[in-house]
Scaffold this active site. Structure first.
Site, PDB file in Angstrom:
ATOM      1  N   ASP A  41      12.353  62.803  84.140  1.00 38.07           N
ATOM      2  CA  ASP A  41      11.376  63.880  84.074  1.00 38.07           C
ATOM      3  C   ASP A  41      11.874  64.998  83.154  1.00 38.07           C
ATOM      4  OD1 ASP A  41       9.564  66.103  84.810  1.00 38.07           O
ATOM      5  OD2 ASP A  41       8.952  64.738  86.408  1.00 38.07           O
ATOM      6  N   SER A  81       3.552  67.547  85.185  1.00 39.91           N
ATOM      7  CA  SER A  81       4.067  66.247  85.639  1.00 39.91           C
ATOM      8  C   SER A  81       3.021  65.420  86.369  1.00 39.91           C
ATOM      9  CB  SER A  81       5.264  66.444  86.571  1.00 39.91           C
ATOM     10  OG  SER A  81       6.330  67.016  85.868  1.00 39.91           O
ATOM     11  N   HIS A 284      14.257  73.283  83.466  1.00 41.43           N
ATOM     12  CA  HIS A 284      13.487  74.491  83.823  1.00 41.43           C
ATOM     13  C   HIS A 284      14.439  75.676  84.025  1.00 41.43           C
ATOM     14  CE1 HIS A 284       9.236  73.482  84.294  1.00 41.43           C
ATOM     15  NE2 HIS A 284       9.551  72.361  84.895  1.00 41.43           N
ATOM     16  N   HIS A 323       7.434  64.521  79.575  1.00 46.01           N
ATOM     17  CA  HIS A 323       7.263  65.682  78.686  1.00 46.01           C
ATOM     18  C   HIS A 323       8.650  66.235  78.434  1.00 46.01           C
ATOM     19  CE1 HIS A 323       8.144  67.943  82.288  1.00 46.01           C
ATOM     20  NE2 HIS A 323       7.225  67.216  82.905  1.00 46.01           N
ATOM     21  N   HIS A 425       7.448  73.564  80.189  1.00 48.68           N
ATOM     22  CA  HIS A 425       7.388  72.248  79.538  1.00 48.68           C
ATOM     23  C   HIS A 425       7.075  72.409  78.054  1.00 48.68           C
ATOM     24  CE1 HIS A 425       6.173  70.066  83.551  1.00 48.68           C
ATOM     25  NE2 HIS A 425       7.332  70.682  83.620  1.00 48.68           N
TER      26      HIS A 425
HETATM   27 ZN   LIG Z   1       7.551  66.251  84.643  1.00 49.67          ZN
END
Ligand SMILES: [Zn+2]
Length: 550
Positions: A41, A81, A284, A323, A425
């Protein structure tokens, strides 16, 4: 060669070709017996480059790079997501927070318009399609299992944050193997969980013949074919922190190997989705060590899948990200004048000295946030001996757990020439990796992952949709039955179907239907979409009532 010999030779080649192709690839055979999808992710190419430098050797991924992946959602050039998982799982681009349902709005150029009747409609996932044709299915993740990516393969809701609802749907999806975390969303408040509805989903799993395990040792000792592992109340630890801070948790590679061992007992084959969930969380927080920790753990899991696929010869492996996150760069503004003189040691030196991720450091520091302890721990665990007074204050006043990585990460990034655009993102194309029969090449869409998976395993997603999600009001009206809701337990509504004195009940978010004294297990779950009030049921529910004389 004279003409006669030539003709004979041509005829021989043609006949041999026809015999060989008929023998080796009958028209009805699916290209692959098994499909394993592995996702990291929030991972763009720079996350991978940095992790490779850190490892100091090629990645398992490097051998199977085949192309690129476009990631945008139905209404944003940068995806969330949830719609990304929906695209990988169902073949449809959707909106932020939407899991396993069609979008409400489509604005991205090229995204097909959505008709009002189809807005929010549940659509079949490749996990559900594989299950329907007799394959075993599994999910592995390091976040809680109810989180967006595994949720996109196993639930249908416009609210990705409703973990108790997603947990209930997942339990009734009859997934053969789940190895992850999120125990608190399975248990009622009276037992230390967070469920308001009083339901103990772990008891439900046990009544469905699952073994539910809580530790690495229990997982490794398990023999059987229905397994749930819940290794933490919420999410699992980062790989780098695991040995010290959570030694009873398995690694992502160990979970992947156990899932493959268990699912591959099915002679008809299997589908498995594996996610390294927390690379995104670290990005993040702009924490490069967290990114590297779990990206290398992911690469180990990819190697496990590849080793199986190479031995098995009938397994398609596809690996990708949903992403980018953070907009990470090797090089930052402080290095503008000397970016072409950036030695390995300047970037990797500080990173290689870190012994915990930012999230791990919150636990190492514990409640002792004295300046002395902060300087000591940051020196011992990061070799950072030049903390400013502002940095000390930031650590003292910082938030805890996952968010604490957002305090430590930037301190380390600054000292290792790592740049970040922000904490959200990003919308770039990503690497696509694949190995095995029917593997894709070139630049594809995130939605193509679902289409290739279904085609490889030999089922049609649109046909699966028609089997699993029919409009309940319309379908039951077709047999002159009426539908209403029993809301007497507001947390657990039940769809009631009535025709004269006949009555059937279908609890929402389960695959159960009770008619008289008989309870049937349907091939899919009953879903109510809160935004429209519409209910969707498997076609089998209607067919069963018909065969019961309705
Ligand atoms: Zn994600």
């Amino acid at each position: 060669m004279n003409n006669q010999v030539k003709r004979f030779f041509a005829a021989f080649v043609l006949i041999a070709f026809l015999v060989l192709t008929t023998m080796s690839a009958p028209a009805w055979a699916a290209p692959a017996k098994n499909v394993i999808l592995l996702m990291t992710d929030g991972t763009s190419s720079t996350h991978i480059t940095l992790s490779r430098w850190y490892k100091g050797a090629p990645l398992a991924l490097d051998d199977i790079l085949v192309g690129g992946l476009r990631t945008y959602s139905a209404d944003s050039l940068i995806t969330d997501s949830a719609p990304a998982a929906t695209a990988f799982a169902t073949g449809f681009k959707s909106n932020s927070k939407f899991l396993g349902i069609l979008p409400e709005t489509t604005t991205t150029p090229g995204a097909p318009a959505i008709s009002p009747n189809d807005q929010f409609k549940p659509v079949a996932t490749v996990l559900e399609g594989a299950k329907l044709i007799g394959k075993s299915v599994g999910l592995v993740a390091t976040s809680n299992i109810q989180h967006a990516s595994p949720g996109g393969f196993s639930s249908h809701t416009p609210f990705r944050d409703r973990y108790p609802l997603i947990a209930k749907q997942q339990v009734y999806e009859d997934i053969d193997v789940v190895l992850s975390a999120g125990r608190q969303y399975m248990l009622p408040k009276a037992l230390g969980g967070t469920r308001d509805d009083g339901i103990n989903l772990i008891d439900v799993l046990k009544s469905h013949d699952y073994s539910v395990v809580n530790s690495r040792d229990e997982m490794l000792a398990f023999k059987g074919n229905k397994l749930w592992g819940l290794f933490a109340a919420d999410a699992m630890q980062f790989e780098m922190d695991r040995k010290d801070l959570a030694p009873t948790e398995p690694s992502l590679a160990e979970m992947t190997r156990k899932a493959i061992d268990t699912l591959s007992q099915n002679e008809k084959g299997f589908f498995l989705f594996v996610e390294a969930s927390k690379v995104d969380w670290a990005a993040h927080a702009n924490d490069p060590v967290g990114v590297i920790s779990d990206l290398l753990a992911y690469d180990d899991a990819v190697k496990v899948a590849l080793d199986f696929a190479k031995m098995d010869g009938q397994t398609l492996v596809m690996a990708f990200a949903d992403h980018g996150t953070g907009g990470i760069s090797i090089g930052n503004k402080d290095f503008y004048k000397i970016y072409d003189k950036l030695p390995f040691e300047a970037v990797l030196g500080p990173l290689k000295k870190a012994t915990y991720t930012g999230e791990g450091m919150d636990q190492v520091l514990g409640d002792n946030r004295s300046e002395f302890n902060i300087r000591l721990q940051m020196s011992q665990n990061y070799s950072i001996d030049d903390l400013t007074s502002d940095e000390i204050t930031a650590i003292q006043k910082g938030p805890h757990k996952r968010a604490f990585a957002g305090v430590i990460g930037p301190m380390l990034s600054k000292r290792s020439a790592i740049g970040w655009i922000y904490t959200g993102h990003t919308g770039e194309d990503l690497f696509l990796y694949a190995y095995g029969p029917n593997k894709p090449t070139g630049l594809i869409q995130n939605t193509d992952i679902a289409k290739i998976t279904a085609q490889s395993l030999g089922f049609d997603l649109a046909a699966t949709d028609r089997q699993l999600f029919v409009d309940a009001a319309k379908a039951f009206a077709g047999i002159d039955a009426l539908t209403r809701f029993d809301d007497s337990d507001p947390a657990n509504p039940v769809l009631i179907v009535e025709k004269g004195i006949l009555r059937a009940s279908l609890p929402i978010d389960t695959n159960l239907m009770t008619v008289g004294k008989t309870t049937y297990r349907l091939p899919g779950i009953t879903v109510q979409i809160a935004k429209t009030g519409k209910v969707y049921v498997p076609q089998k529910a209607v067919d069963l009532l018909k065969s019961n004389g309705w």
